[in-house]
Write a protein that holds these residues in place. Structure first.
Motif, PDB file in Angstrom:
ATOM      1  N   GLN A   1     -39.002 -55.554  -7.475  1.00  0.00           N
ATOM      2  CA  GLN A   1     -38.571 -55.787  -8.858  1.00  0.00           C
ATOM      3  C   GLN A   1     -37.216 -56.479  -8.897  1.00  0.00           C
ATOM      4  O   GLN A   1     -36.979 -57.350  -9.733  1.00  0.00           O
ATOM      5  N   ARG A   2     -36.345 -56.081  -7.996  1.00  0.00           N
ATOM      6  CA  ARG A   2     -35.028 -56.714  -7.947  1.00  0.00           C
ATOM      7  C   ARG A   2     -35.167 -58.184  -7.569  1.00  0.00           C
ATOM      8  O   ARG A   2     -34.522 -59.055  -8.170  1.00  0.00           O
TER       9      ARG A   2
ATOM     10  N   ASP B   1     -39.235 -50.779 -19.451  1.00  0.00           N
ATOM     11  CA  ASP B   1     -40.578 -50.968 -18.912  1.00  0.00           C
ATOM     12  C   ASP B   1     -41.649 -50.560 -19.924  1.00  0.00           C
ATOM     13  O   ASP B   1     -42.671 -51.242 -20.068  1.00  0.00           O
TER      14      ASP B   1
ATOM     15  N   GLU C   1     -34.254 -69.311 -15.117  1.00  0.00           N
ATOM     16  CA  GLU C   1     -33.614 -69.518 -16.415  1.00  0.00           C
ATOM     17  C   GLU C   1     -32.384 -70.409 -16.276  1.00  0.00           C
ATOM     18  O   GLU C   1     -32.153 -71.312 -17.086  1.00  0.00           O
TER      19      GLU C   1
ATOM     20  N   TYR D   1     -48.721 -54.183 -14.316  1.00  0.00           N
ATOM     21  CA  TYR D   1     -47.311 -53.793 -14.471  1.00  0.00           C
ATOM     22  C   TYR D   1     -47.088 -52.459 -13.764  1.00  0.00           C
ATOM     23  O   TYR D   1     -47.892 -51.537 -13.898  1.00  0.00           O
TER      24      TYR D   1
ATOM     25  N   SER E   1     -37.796 -60.055  -8.046  1.00  0.00           N
ATOM     26  CA  SER E   1     -38.431 -60.740  -9.164  1.00  0.00           C
ATOM     27  C   SER E   1     -37.430 -61.040 -10.267  1.00  0.00           C
ATOM     28  O   SER E   1     -37.440 -62.117 -10.869  1.00  0.00           O
ATOM     29  N   SER E   2     -36.534 -60.083 -10.518  1.00  0.00           N
ATOM     30  CA  SER E   2     -35.516 -60.266 -11.550  1.00  0.00           C
ATOM     31  C   SER E   2     -34.550 -61.384 -11.181  1.00  0.00           C
ATOM     32  O   SER E   2     -34.181 -62.225 -12.011  1.00  0.00           O
ATOM     33  N   ILE E   3     -34.140 -61.419  -9.911  1.00  0.00           N
ATOM     34  CA  ILE E   3     -33.227 -62.471  -9.442  1.00  0.00           C
ATOM     35  C   ILE E   3     -33.896 -63.835  -9.554  1.00  0.00           C
ATOM     36  O   ILE E   3     -33.293 -64.818  -9.998  1.00  0.00           O
ATOM     37  N   SER E   4     -35.177 -63.902  -9.177  1.00  0.00           N
ATOM     38  CA  SER E   4     -35.914 -65.158  -9.255  1.00  0.00           C
ATOM     39  C   SER E   4     -36.025 -65.640 -10.695  1.00  0.00           C
ATOM     40  O   SER E   4     -35.871 -66.832 -10.980  1.00  0.00           O
ATOM     41  N   ALA E   5     -36.270 -64.693 -11.617  1.00  0.00           N
ATOM     42  CA  ALA E   5     -36.396 -65.058 -13.026  1.00  0.00           C
ATOM     43  C   ALA E   5     -35.081 -65.593 -13.564  1.00  0.00           C
ATOM     44  O   ALA E   5     -35.050 -66.577 -14.319  1.00  0.00           O
ATOM     45  N   ARG E   6     -33.977 -64.953 -13.164  1.00  0.00           N
ATOM     46  CA  ARG E   6     -32.663 -65.421 -13.624  1.00  0.00           C
ATOM     47  C   ARG E   6     -32.353 -66.812 -13.070  1.00  0.00           C
ATOM     48  O   ARG E   6     -31.771 -67.647 -13.756  1.00  0.00           O
TER      49      ARG E   6
ATOM     50  N   ASP F   1     -36.174 -46.796 -15.415  1.00  0.00           N
ATOM     51  CA  ASP F   1     -36.033 -47.917 -16.353  1.00  0.00           C
ATOM     52  C   ASP F   1     -37.038 -47.770 -17.490  1.00  0.00           C
ATOM     53  O   ASP F   1     -37.582 -48.759 -17.990  1.00  0.00           O
TER      54      ASP F   1
END
Length: 262
Positions: A234-235, A178, A245, A168, A237-242, A174
């Motif tokens: 990180q951005r 985090d 979902e 991590y 990764s966050s977009i991919s996770a959303r 953040d």
């Protein structure tokens, strides 16, 4: 709680992380700040938390079998926080504290202006240098590498490769989210967040003349590239996770049932 390795870069909220670690693991189960300098590496192996202001070449020895993490910070903000911290610390404890007490911000930063400057290891692209190699390498049988010994592009490339090996990578900007994610991964179920050791009355960018701001930009040009790279990752990764979902929610649900439900 599982064993951890925390590469603690100066002025990246690490003291707050370690305050919580000390409460959860017990202080005697933690290596912190400069503890590693007075211990053989083998003495740290049994500890639950190995942390310190060491670089990646030292940290690498302790990564197997441990959850590893670090924090980065906006490079200019880190330096401003470091200057304010040194000014608030005991004047004669370290030479760099004396430098901060006796000089304005620009004069202080001039002392670490280039990779060959006296205080380069504290200021000149400090985050990238710590992650490319950093302090403590000789304590684990590796060669100590000064900031001036590597080309800038190699420092950046090494830092990126090494960062990718951590479980991590958090950002001070953040911190709450985090820090919570890290301790949840370590096995902590509490919601307590510690914020300590913040520099009092910290100097801000708005207070500085343009010449000092230009100096800070020069001092942190590799750090800034590394920080921006992490933010982009990180951005993404966050977009991919959303997206994942959203796709999961859109999938038709199975209508199967067991005989007992019929």
């Amino acid at each position: 709680m599982i064993p951890a390795l925390f590469l603690h870069i100066q002025k990246t909220a690490g003291t707050s992380v370690l305050a919580k670690a000390s409460e959860l693991y017990g202080r005697t189960n933690c290596c912190m700040h400069g503890d590693y300098l007075s211990c053989a590496p083998e003495q740290l192996d049994p500890l639950m938390m190995v942390s310190g202001h060491f670089g990646f070449d030292y940290a690498e020895r302790f990564m197997p079998g441990r959850y590893s993490f670090t924090f980065l910070r906006d490079p200019v903000e880190r330096l401003l926080s470091y200057y304010s911290y040194c000014r608030g610390a005991t004047r004669d404890e370290y030479e760099i504290h004396t430098l901060a007490h006796d000089n304005d911000a620009e004069t202080f930063f001039r002392a670490g202006e280039t990779a060959r400057s006296k205080f380069a290891s504290h200021m000149w692209n400090h985050q990238a240098c710590q992650l490319a190699s950093g302090w403590g390498a000789s304590l684990v049988g590796k060669a100590d590498i000064e900031p001036s010994e590597l080309p800038p592009e190699e420092i950046l490339d090494r830092a990126k490769v090494n960062l990718a090996r951590f479980d991590y990578v958090g950002l001070v900007e953040d911190f709450e989210a985090d820090n919570a994610a890290i301790f949840a991964a370590l096995g902590d179920t509490s919601t307590d967040v510690f914020r300590i050791n913040a520099a009092p009355a910290r100097i801000t960018r708005e207070e500085l003349p343009s010449s000092t701001l230009e100096l800070l930009t020069t001092l942190t040009h590799i750090d800034q590239q590394l920080y921006d790279w992490v933010v982009r990752r990180q951005r993404a990764s966050s977009i991919s996770a959303r997206r994942d979902e959203t796709a999961a929610l859109a999938e038709p649900k199975c209508g199967c049932f067991t005989p007992s439900q019929a």
